[in-house]
Scaffold this motif. Structure first.
Motif, PDB file in Angstrom:
ATOM      1  N   ARG A 640       0.841  -1.192   0.000  1.00 49.06           N
ATOM      2  CA  ARG A 640       0.000   0.000   0.000  1.00 49.06           C
ATOM      3  C   ARG A 640       0.883   1.251   0.000  1.00 49.06           C
ATOM      4  NH1 ARG A 640      -0.153   2.252   5.024  1.00 49.06           N
ATOM      5  NH2 ARG A 640       0.385   0.903   6.799  1.00 49.06           N
ATOM      6  N   ALA A 641       0.321   2.353  -0.483  1.00 52.36           N
ATOM      7  CA  ALA A 641       1.042   3.615  -0.537  1.00 52.36           C
ATOM      8  C   ALA A 641       0.035   4.755  -0.486  1.00 52.36           C
ATOM      9  CB  ALA A 641       1.894   3.709  -1.795  1.00 52.36           C
ATOM     10  N   SER A 642       0.499   5.896  -0.019  1.00 56.68           N
ATOM     11  CA  SER A 642      -0.395   7.051   0.058  1.00 56.68           C
ATOM     12  C   SER A 642       0.420   8.334  -0.047  1.00 56.68           C
ATOM     13  CB  SER A 642      -1.190   7.052   1.374  1.00 56.68           C
ATOM     14  OG  SER A 642      -0.328   7.223   2.484  1.00 56.68           O
ATOM     15  N   TYR A 643      -0.265   9.387  -0.508  1.00 55.79           N
ATOM     16  CA  TYR A 643       0.331  10.717  -0.556  1.00 55.79           C
ATOM     17  C   TYR A 643      -0.792  11.729  -0.394  1.00 55.79           C
ATOM     18  CZ  TYR A 643       2.636  14.981  -2.082  1.00 55.79           C
ATOM     19  OH  TYR A 643       3.129  16.261  -2.126  1.00 55.79           O
ATOM     20  N   GLY A 644      -0.507  12.791   0.344  1.00 56.31           N
ATOM     21  CA  GLY A 644      -1.541  13.796   0.508  1.00 56.31           C
ATOM     22  C   GLY A 644      -1.029  15.021   1.230  1.00 56.31           C
ATOM     23  N   ILE A 645      -1.912  15.995   1.333  1.00 59.16           N
ATOM     24  CA  ILE A 645      -1.594  17.272   1.970  1.00 59.16           C
ATOM     25  C   ILE A 645      -2.640  17.547   3.041  1.00 59.16           C
ATOM     26  CG2 ILE A 645      -1.280  19.747   1.639  1.00 59.16           C
ATOM     27  CD1 ILE A 645      -0.564  19.190  -1.253  1.00 59.16           C
ATOM     28  N   THR A 646      -2.167  17.838   4.223  1.00 58.91           N
ATOM     29  CA  THR A 646      -3.035  18.286   5.299  1.00 58.91           C
ATOM     30  C   THR A 646      -2.533  19.636   5.794  1.00 58.91           C
ATOM     31  OG1 THR A 646      -1.741  17.121   6.975  1.00 58.91           O
ATOM     32  CG2 THR A 646      -3.601  15.941   6.014  1.00 58.91           C
ATOM     33  N   GLY A 647      -3.368  20.323   6.544  1.00 55.58           N
ATOM     34  CA  GLY A 647      -3.001  21.647   7.039  1.00 55.58           C
ATOM     35  C   GLY A 647      -2.917  21.653   8.548  1.00 55.58           C
ATOM     36  N   ASN A 648      -2.647  22.809   9.110  1.00 52.61           N
ATOM     37  CA  ASN A 648      -2.558  22.921  10.564  1.00 52.61           C
ATOM     38  C   ASN A 648      -3.058  24.297  10.972  1.00 52.61           C
ATOM     39  OD1 ASN A 648      -1.988  22.658  13.249  1.00 52.61           O
ATOM     40  ND2 ASN A 648       0.225  22.662  13.037  1.00 52.61           N
ATOM     41  N   ASP A 649      -4.108  24.329  11.791  1.00 51.10           N
ATOM     42  CA  ASP A 649      -4.597  25.614  12.296  1.00 51.10           C
ATOM     43  C   ASP A 649      -4.512  25.674  13.817  1.00 51.10           C
ATOM     44  OD1 ASP A 649      -6.675  23.992  13.101  1.00 51.10           O
ATOM     45  OD2 ASP A 649      -8.257  25.372  12.477  1.00 51.10           O
ATOM     46  N   GLN A 650      -3.572  24.900  14.400  1.00 55.05           N
ATOM     47  CA  GLN A 650      -3.389  24.936  15.851  1.00 55.05           C
ATOM     48  C   GLN A 650      -2.553  26.148  16.249  1.00 55.05           C
ATOM     49  OE1 GLN A 650      -2.257  21.385  17.944  1.00 55.05           O
ATOM     50  NE2 GLN A 650      -3.354  20.046  16.530  1.00 55.05           N
ATOM     51  N   ILE A 651      -3.182  27.292  16.087  1.00 55.81           N
ATOM     52  CA  ILE A 651      -2.574  28.565  16.457  1.00 55.81           C
ATOM     53  C   ILE A 651      -3.558  29.287  17.363  1.00 55.81           C
ATOM     54  CG2 ILE A 651      -1.205  28.723  14.350  1.00 55.81           C
ATOM     55  CD1 ILE A 651      -3.315  30.593  13.202  1.00 55.81           C
ATOM     56  N   PRO A 652      -3.115  30.310  18.087  1.00 59.11           N
ATOM     57  CA  PRO A 652      -4.046  31.015  18.975  1.00 59.11           C
ATOM     58  C   PRO A 652      -5.177  31.678  18.194  1.00 59.11           C
ATOM     59  CG  PRO A 652      -1.770  31.530  19.530  1.00 59.11           C
ATOM     60  CD  PRO A 652      -1.735  30.779  18.237  1.00 59.11           C
ATOM     61  N   ASP A 653      -6.334  31.757  18.839  1.00 63.20           N
ATOM     62  CA  ASP A 653      -7.445  32.492  18.251  1.00 63.20           C
ATOM     63  C   ASP A 653      -7.091  33.979  18.177  1.00 63.20           C
ATOM     64  OD1 ASP A 653      -9.519  30.381  17.939  1.00 63.20           O
ATOM     65  OD2 ASP A 653      -9.275  30.228  20.105  1.00 63.20           O
ATOM     66  N   TYR A 654      -7.583  34.625  17.123  1.00 65.83           N
ATOM     67  CA  TYR A 654      -7.403  36.063  16.899  1.00 65.83           C
ATOM     68  C   TYR A 654      -5.945  36.446  16.680  1.00 65.83           C
ATOM     69  CZ  TYR A 654     -11.825  35.590  19.440  1.00 65.83           C
ATOM     70  OH  TYR A 654     -13.047  35.168  19.867  1.00 65.83           O
ATOM     71  N   GLY A 655      -5.108  35.475  16.324  1.00 67.46           N
ATOM     72  CA  GLY A 655      -3.701  35.782  16.111  1.00 67.46           C
ATOM     73  C   GLY A 655      -3.463  36.727  14.955  1.00 67.46           C
ATOM     74  N   TYR A 656      -4.392  36.811  14.018  1.00 68.60           N
ATOM     75  CA  TYR A 656      -4.224  37.688  12.865  1.00 68.60           C
ATOM     76  C   TYR A 656      -4.632  39.131  13.182  1.00 68.60           C
ATOM     77  CZ  TYR A 656      -9.290  37.215  12.379  1.00 68.60           C
ATOM     78  OH  TYR A 656     -10.647  37.225  12.589  1.00 68.60           O
ATOM     79  N   LEU A 657      -5.216  39.352  14.370  1.00 67.08           N
ATOM     80  CA  LEU A 657      -5.665  40.682  14.758  1.00 67.08           C
ATOM     81  C   LEU A 657      -4.667  41.334  15.714  1.00 67.08           C
ATOM     82  CD1 LEU A 657      -9.444  39.972  15.489  1.00 67.08           C
ATOM     83  CD2 LEU A 657      -8.498  41.115  13.473  1.00 67.08           C
ATOM     84  N   GLN A 658      -4.648  42.634  15.702  1.00 70.11           N
ATOM     85  CA  GLN A 658      -3.882  43.369  16.713  1.00 70.11           C
ATOM     86  C   GLN A 658      -4.705  43.406  17.994  1.00 70.11           C
ATOM     87  OE1 GLN A 658      -0.651  44.985  16.787  1.00 70.11           O
ATOM     88  NE2 GLN A 658      -1.325  44.746  18.893  1.00 70.11           N
ATOM     89  N   LEU A 659      -4.160  42.868  19.072  1.00 61.53           N
ATOM     90  CA  LEU A 659      -4.857  42.840  20.341  1.00 61.53           C
ATOM     91  C   LEU A 659      -4.479  44.050  21.189  1.00 61.53           C
ATOM     92  CD1 LEU A 659      -4.588  39.040  21.268  1.00 61.53           C
ATOM     93  CD2 LEU A 659      -6.367  40.225  19.960  1.00 61.53           C
TER      94      LEU A 659
END
Length: 1003
Positions: A640-659
């Motif tokens: 058997r063989a496999s290939y793929g792409i997954t992502g990661n969103d384990q970052i703090p909430d609201y990290g893209y905003l200026q707090l």
């Protein structure tokens, strides 16, 4: 005459009937599985006749034989057909143990989350353990049941305190700054992996705090599946970037009602003890240190100037962590069915103390229920399950393990009157006083899931999964006045209580459409679905002070001052569409396509969505004629063989905003100020993880030997990194995507053997090993980043940059640390060397033996690794001590120290000076002296059980009963100098050795 003839005929018929009745007799018996559980539905047939019967729910059967002798055939799907000869009057009552066909292991249904797949047909990397394995371990957290049993999964228990933290990595660390935790799914519902405890002034429950999985009862779990490669995880999109752990709780059983009761009692204790100096050795070290420095003890050197008795000795390991933590575990489950409705209702209770002196502990009570409506053939089916637990704990805020380095001649903890002993103000820290600083917590945990399905057509099914989880935690942290040493002159203002409330709620809805049909000579399966998920996390903590008495500190109304200490709120929303397409041809060729489009609220408006997917393929080559005819010893073979792409969103909430935070008032008006720790960036996007895997699965000699070897390579790029900013911006960093790439690759090996498979004796063994490799293969701009002296291109992330320490200088007796750039100062430029601090390989060896009604199971786990040694948590250089931080004792290995010019040693001279302490700190913290080989082999688990005879149980109407003795962390073999090579710390309580005795009853 006719009457006479009729009488003779009747007499003859009666005689024939009587003779026939004498020739017929009844054969009875009971059919069991190899682990002595009754087996229902077995077909029993007398050879060369049409006489047959089947066993009932209790495995019993009865059939009438017309002959004095013959052969009985016993057959059941998935088990070897057996035959037994009988002679009436000699063998007319049978007790048969059916042997499971090894080839049926390939037919086991594997839970892949949104679908199930047979073991032989899976195209992805999925490992599985069952309830039978979990129930043989006296554990309080499901993660403990996985240790040493699943290749590719590194699990480290961070503390021996109940409810404490765990570190879990599936196939390595994929991110430099983002989260690396796997996704947990419990009964189809997303379950939190983050710390659920309030953290003030350190967390004795480990680096990750209280673990949410400690809220689950391991006995309620039916199976745990671990999804690792792209083919298995891509359907979870970004949530599955670091692997997925699927937990499925026990469901209803069809048939008659069954009541199962489990009770066990045990105790836990520290397995290993560090070899610390006794009083004579300790005082010798201190006196030699003063002599080396040309100094004499001062009036504040209470340990060596005669203030504290020179002939006194306290074994602080025995005194502080030498107790036995009692453990009680009880569970009761009722299951059964009526018509098309099946049900399960269970309750459980768990209690565990601590090895500390005092009445500290952790208890958990809960309920588990499941209700199924409809049969597999019904067009409409519904399933509803709930799992609720209430956990209460009271633990000290300070881990007593950190006090093991107290001077061995320190005064007793209590005086003659039983009061805390401060020894005329010579004691600055009394561990028993710090035990008055407590953390009391109560946590409610609820998991609810509703599954609905309706067959629109024969091959088309509409499904819906709706789940909800919540954790509500209340904590009270107390620091009473009585916990301060009199020498500190603490006042009533020092009394402080922290009242914290945390809530974590998640709801989830996933409609799904499944379709299956024959296509050509193969079969096509397809599914498409949607995910809607929302998580809300709240934390409110108040600081209360000004109490008039220690006794009032649990009542916030008794505080003179109450101020907000921590108030946080975050909302996370996630949505996705996913699809799977699977095609199988001829039972030999399999293709699996998965795809998912994710949307996450943790990214800016134009970056919230991303696409992920994978392809997996498998070929069962053992089904080919070439292999069937020429390799008859090969029962099963698959590539058997496999290939793929997954992502990661384990970052703090609201990290893209200026707090912004509340600032100081200006001219009587409130102000706000920016978070100077970071600058908002709406343009950063998902980290991506490209996963590649190839594997072979082999079965030999009717699957008596099974082997699976997997090679994988995961490359995680587009890393989110905090880039430094000029001081003129007012902020230190800005988070942005950089083309840094981390590669995790490795080899995973899993085997199992059926060594003996007899009616009364079986022996099976299993072995697994993981050989992980990790390296940073790209990091543009590394030299100018904050990570310049943390990582090296081409090396693993788990390295420590350090100075070059040439050992102890034979002339001076101090560590000789190289000033690499020759500027006269030790700085980051001098950290040009590195040491690896991770695992080279790890795995486990398991054996299961059964002889008649006895069974023995044991597991050895092993790890080859480098880790922190005793020096990493040693406060001072050997010979130094202060009353404010009285942790001056050392391991006995320091006795092999430098004593005079010309000595060759790895331990520098004893000294009391600040300069010697600075050299020692540089050598251990930045010079790599605190890193050593921390490899170990551990008898992780052992279980001995005995099934009581059925004749004995039938009198009291018990269907089955077994007694068991279980052990966990039983024995450790290691050259590691310190308490424990797993937790690698002298400051935290190590994982405990556990023994328990239990009883399992089925009514």
């Amino acid at each position: 005459m006719k009457k006479t003839i009729l009488t003779i005929v009747l007499a003859i018929l009666c005689l024939i009937f009587r003779l026939q009745s004498q020739e017929q007799d009844t054969i009875t018996g009971t059919i069991y599985t190899q682990d002595r559980k009754p087996l229902a539905g077995v077909t029993i047939k007398i050879m060369d006749t049409d006489i047959s019967a089947t066993t009932d729910q209790n495995g019993k059967f009865s059939l009438v034989s017309k002959t004095k002798k013959g052969t009985v055939i016993f057959s059941y799907t998935g088990y070897e057909t057996q035959s037994m000869d009988y002679i009436m009057g000699r063998e007319d009552k049978f007790k048969i143990f059916m042997r499971e066909l090894r080839s049926q292991l390939q037919e086991v249904e594997i839970n892949a989350g949104y679908y199930t797949v047979k073991e032989r047909e899976r195209t992805g990397s999925i490992s599985r353990i069952s309830s039978q394995t979990i129930e043989k371990q006296p554990v309080n957290n499901p993660l403990q049941a996985l240790q040493g049993r699943v290749p590719g999964v590194a699990i480290t228990q961070q503390t021996g305190l109940p409810g404490g933290g765990f570190s879990v990595q599936i196939r390595g660390r994929n991110s430099i700054t983002s989260g690396n935790d796997p996704l947990y799914i419990v009964d189809g519902v997303s379950y939190p992996s983050t710390n659920i405890s309030f953290n003030y002034g350190g967390n004795i429950l480990g680096n990750n705090g209280a673990n949410p999985l400690s809220l689950l009862n391991p006995y309620d779990i039916e199976t745990i599946e671990v999804l690792k490669d792209a083919d298995a995880t891509a359907i979870y999109g970004s949530r599955g970037a670091n692997g997925v752990i699927l937990i499925k709780t026990k469901k209803n059983r069809t048939g008659d009602s069954r009541l199962n009761a489990v009770f066990s009692q045990g105790a836990a204790a520290v397995d290993r003890r560090a070899e610390l100096l006794n009083t004579e050795q300790y005082l010798g070290m201190r006196r030699e240190a003063f002599k080396n420095d040309g100094l004499t003890p001062t009036t504040r050197d209470f340990d060596v100037n005669g203030t504290w008795a020179a002939d006194s000795y306290t074994n602080w390991q025995k005194e502080l962590i030498g107790g036995a933590a009692p453990m009680t575990n009880a569970a009761l489950n009722l299951s059964g069915s009526s018509g098309k409705i099946s049900y399960l209702l269970g309750g459980n209770y768990y209690r565990e103390g601590t090895v500390y002196p005092g009445s500290f502990g952790f208890n958990r009570g809960g309920m588990h229920s499941s209700l199924d409506i409809g049969s597999p053939e019904s067009p409409f089916r519904a399933s509803f399950s709930t799992n609720y637990s209430r956990t209460n704990s009271i633990l000290p805020r300070n881990d007593l393990t950190q006090f093991l380095a107290l001077a061995p001649n320190a005064p007793d903890l209590y005086d003659a009157s039983g009061n805390l002993n401060w020894a005329n103000k010579t004691v600055y820290i009394n561990p028993m006083a710090l035990m008055l600083r407590t953390n009391k917590a109560a946590t409610d945990n609820l998991i609810a899931n509703l599954n609905l399905s309706y067959k629109l057509w024969r091959n088309l099914e509409l499904k819906g999964s709706f789940g909800y989880t919540t954790q509500i935690r209340e904590e009270l942290n107390k620091i009473p006045l009585a916990s301060f040493a009199p020498v500190n002159n603490a006042t009533a203002a020092s009394r402080v209580s922290y009242f914290a409330n945390a809530r974590n709620n998640t709801w989830q809805a996933e409609p799904q459409l499944n379709y299956s049909t024959k296509l050509g000579s193969g079969r096509l399966e397809a599914l498409v679905g949607l995910t809607f998920q929302e998580n809300r996390n709240e934390m409110k903590a108040l600081e209360a002070s000004g109490f008039s008495s220690d006794e009032l500190m649990e009542n916030i109304l008794s505080a003179a001052n109450v101020l907000p200490y921590q108030v946080t709120y975050s909302q996370y929303r996630y949505t996705a569409i996913f699809a799977r397409l699977n095609y199988s041809l001829g039972g030999k060729y399999f293709m699996n396509l998965t795809g998912r489009r994710d949307g996450s609220s943790r990214f800016g408006q134009d970056r919230q969505f991303a696409n992920f997917g994978a392809i997996g393929a498998a070929w069962i080559f053992s089904e080919e004629t070439l292999f069937k005819e020429n390799l008859r010893f090969l029962t099963f073979g698959k590539l058997r063989a496999s290939y793929g792409i997954t992502g990661n969103d384990q970052i703090p909430d609201y990290g893209y905003l200026q707090l912004w935070y509340s600032g100081n008032s200006y001219q009587g008006k409130a102000t706000v100020r920016p978070n100077t720790g970071r600058v908002g960036n709406p343009d950063f996007a998902w980290e991506t993880n490209r996963k590649l895997e190839a594997a072979v699965q082999l079965g030999f000699w009717q699957d008596k030997i099974n082997l699976e070897v997997s090679w994988y390579r995961n490359r995680s790029s587009n890393q989110l990194i905090g880039d430094p900013l000029p001081l003129s911006t007012g902020s230190s960093t800005i988070t942005a995507n950089r083309p840094a790439t981390i590669e995790n690759s490795g080899l995973e090996i899993g085997t199992n053997f059926k060594l003996i498979n007899k009616t009364n004796l079986t022996w099976s063994a299993a072995f697994n090993m993981s050989i992980p490799k990790s390296r940073l293969i790209a990091y543009p701009g590394l030299e100018s980043s904050d990570d310049a002296y943390n990582y090296i291109i081409g090396q693993p992330l788990s390295i420590r940059r350090n100075y070059h320490v040439n050992g102890v200088n034979p002339q001076t007796g101090f560590y000789d640390i190289e000033d690499y750039d020759g500027n006269g100062t030790l700085d980051d430029v001098d950290r040009y060397r590195y040491k690896f601090t991770g695992q080279y390989f790890f795995g486990g060896i398991q054996n299961s033996l059964r002889y008649k009604q006895f069974s023995l199971d044991f597991l050895f786990s092993f790890v080859k690794q480098n880790g922190n040694n005793y020096m990493s948590t040693t406060t001072f250089t050997p010979g130094r001590w202060t009353p404010e931080t009285p942790y001056g004792n050392q391991l006995t290995i320091v006795l092999d120290r430098w004593q005079q010019p010309g000595d060759q040693s790895q331990v520098q001279r004893f000294s009391t000076t600040n300069s010697a302490n600075t050299i020692f700190s540089d050598a251990k913290n930045e010079g790599g002296m605190a890193i050593q080989d921390a490899s170990y082999i551990r008898l992780k688990n052992i279980s001995v059980s005995y099934i009581l005879p059925a004749k004995l149980l039938s009198a009291v109407r018990i269907k089955q009963a077994s007694l068991n003795i279980q052990g966990q962390n039983v024995l450790t073999f290691s050259k590691y100098k310190g308490l424990d090579p797993e937790s690698l710390s002298m400051l935290s309580l190590p994982p405990l050795r556990v023994f328990s005795v239990g009883l399992n009853l089925t009514f």
